[in-house]
Design an enzyme around this catalytic site. Sequence first.
Site, PDB file in Angstrom:
ATOM      1  N   ALA A  66      -4.034   1.743  -9.127  1.00  0.00           N
ATOM      2  CA  ALA A  66      -4.129   0.277  -9.150  1.00  0.00           C
ATOM      3  C   ALA A  66      -3.287  -0.412  -8.073  1.00  0.00           C
ATOM      4  O   ALA A  66      -3.792  -1.274  -7.342  1.00  0.00           O
ATOM      5  CB  ALA A  66      -3.768  -0.228 -10.541  1.00  0.00           C
ATOM      6  N   ARG A 121     -13.747  -2.248  -7.637  1.00  0.00           N
ATOM      7  CA  ARG A 121     -13.310  -1.554  -8.860  1.00  0.00           C
ATOM      8  C   ARG A 121     -12.972  -2.632  -9.888  1.00  0.00           C
ATOM      9  O   ARG A 121     -12.012  -3.385  -9.689  1.00  0.00           O
ATOM     10  CB  ARG A 121     -12.074  -0.675  -8.607  1.00  0.00           C
ATOM     11  CG  ARG A 121     -12.255   0.495  -7.662  1.00  0.00           C
ATOM     12  CD  ARG A 121     -13.151   1.601  -8.200  1.00  0.00           C
ATOM     13  NE  ARG A 121     -12.677   2.211  -9.429  1.00  0.00           N
ATOM     14  CZ  ARG A 121     -11.797   3.210  -9.495  1.00  0.00           C
ATOM     15  NH1 ARG A 121     -11.257   3.691  -8.384  1.00  0.00           N
ATOM     16  NH2 ARG A 121     -11.443   3.729 -10.649  1.00  0.00           N
ATOM     17  N   ASP A 128      -3.629   0.633 -15.409  1.00  0.00           N
ATOM     18  CA  ASP A 128      -4.485  -0.119 -14.506  1.00  0.00           C
ATOM     19  C   ASP A 128      -4.594  -1.577 -14.920  1.00  0.00           C
ATOM     20  O   ASP A 128      -4.881  -2.437 -14.083  1.00  0.00           O
ATOM     21  CB  ASP A 128      -5.878   0.513 -14.443  1.00  0.00           C
ATOM     22  CG  ASP A 128      -5.869   1.778 -13.610  1.00  0.00           C
ATOM     23  OD1 ASP A 128      -6.215   1.697 -12.427  1.00  0.00           O
ATOM     24  OD2 ASP A 128      -5.488   2.837 -14.140  1.00  0.00           O
TER      25      ASP A 128
END
Length: 344
Positions: free
Chosen positions: A54, A90, A233
């Site tokens: 992340a 993402r 994340d």
Amino acid sequence: MTIRDNDGVRAVVWAGDRLRLLDQRRLPGVVEWIEATSAIEVADAIRDMVVRGAPAIGIAAAYGAVMAARDCGDDRLSLLAVFDQLVRARPTAVNLHWALARQRRVVDAAPQDLSGALLEEAVAIHDEDIAANRRMGALGGALIESGDVLTHCNTGSLATGGYGTALGVIRSAYGDGRIGRVYADETRPWLQGARLTAWELVQDGIPVSLLCEGAAAALLARGGISWVVVGADRIAANGDVANKIGTYGLAVLARHHGVRFMVVAPTSTVDMETPDGASIPIETRPAQELLTLAGRPVAAAGADAWNPVFDVTPAGLIDAIVTEAGIVEQPGLAGMHELMGQRA
């Protein structure tokens, strides 16, 4: 015991007019760099797992914004459209949204040298991440008194600007003589634990043993593991945590066996706009990632696959969330609001 600085790996490097990305799909066998010369190439690299983790994704996107401004010139609509493409690369990692929100504020300020201002902000995001990792390493490392630890996926220099989140805690605690050995899940299907975490720890001379996820219960039952230490994340406002698939199962196993469970992530991973884990979007990747290995079929022909990349660990299974701003023990809504300076 003191080991060397443990900060020699960089996966994201700005090279003046382009972004150099260490291709994490090729490690550990091949060390290869990919050069992205446009924001679209950065988005592709994020989506294709060239860069992952992340914080590293957010940093890469921040540099992608610099190239977008250079290529779009005065066309603000085109620039923001490219920002949207970066965001969609993402969906689960909140750092991606956070970094681009910072760059969007730079755009809104309309500086005379937009590319220069965006580059300055990207460098600041990168530097702040490394400093935050150092701080988290010290805070989380102090929680570990002794024993071995178990970790999942990769949370080190490869997943961040440098040093790492959960792996930064492990580095710090090992350097202080608090950890004897690190156990790392293989982390299927991309094998980030086997290919990346083990590689980083071997570089630093930290004892590491791999295990498949299915062996974690037996390892914890055997005793000797003091903490499970993982990254995140996205962290919701109530302390629920989205992380690499398999994290939730580890938290359940840890609670059953009386092993403490630590989540390590910068405050940029905390999303106070997301009330709980059920509200976190969970990315599902192609079935072929499970059905094949290095391009070769490993499953019965005709079989399908369910391939979620993340799962959600409820706050009630977490003993401590460690950030650069402090530690929340037994996390919940009130503790997260206090950490983030907001009113519950």
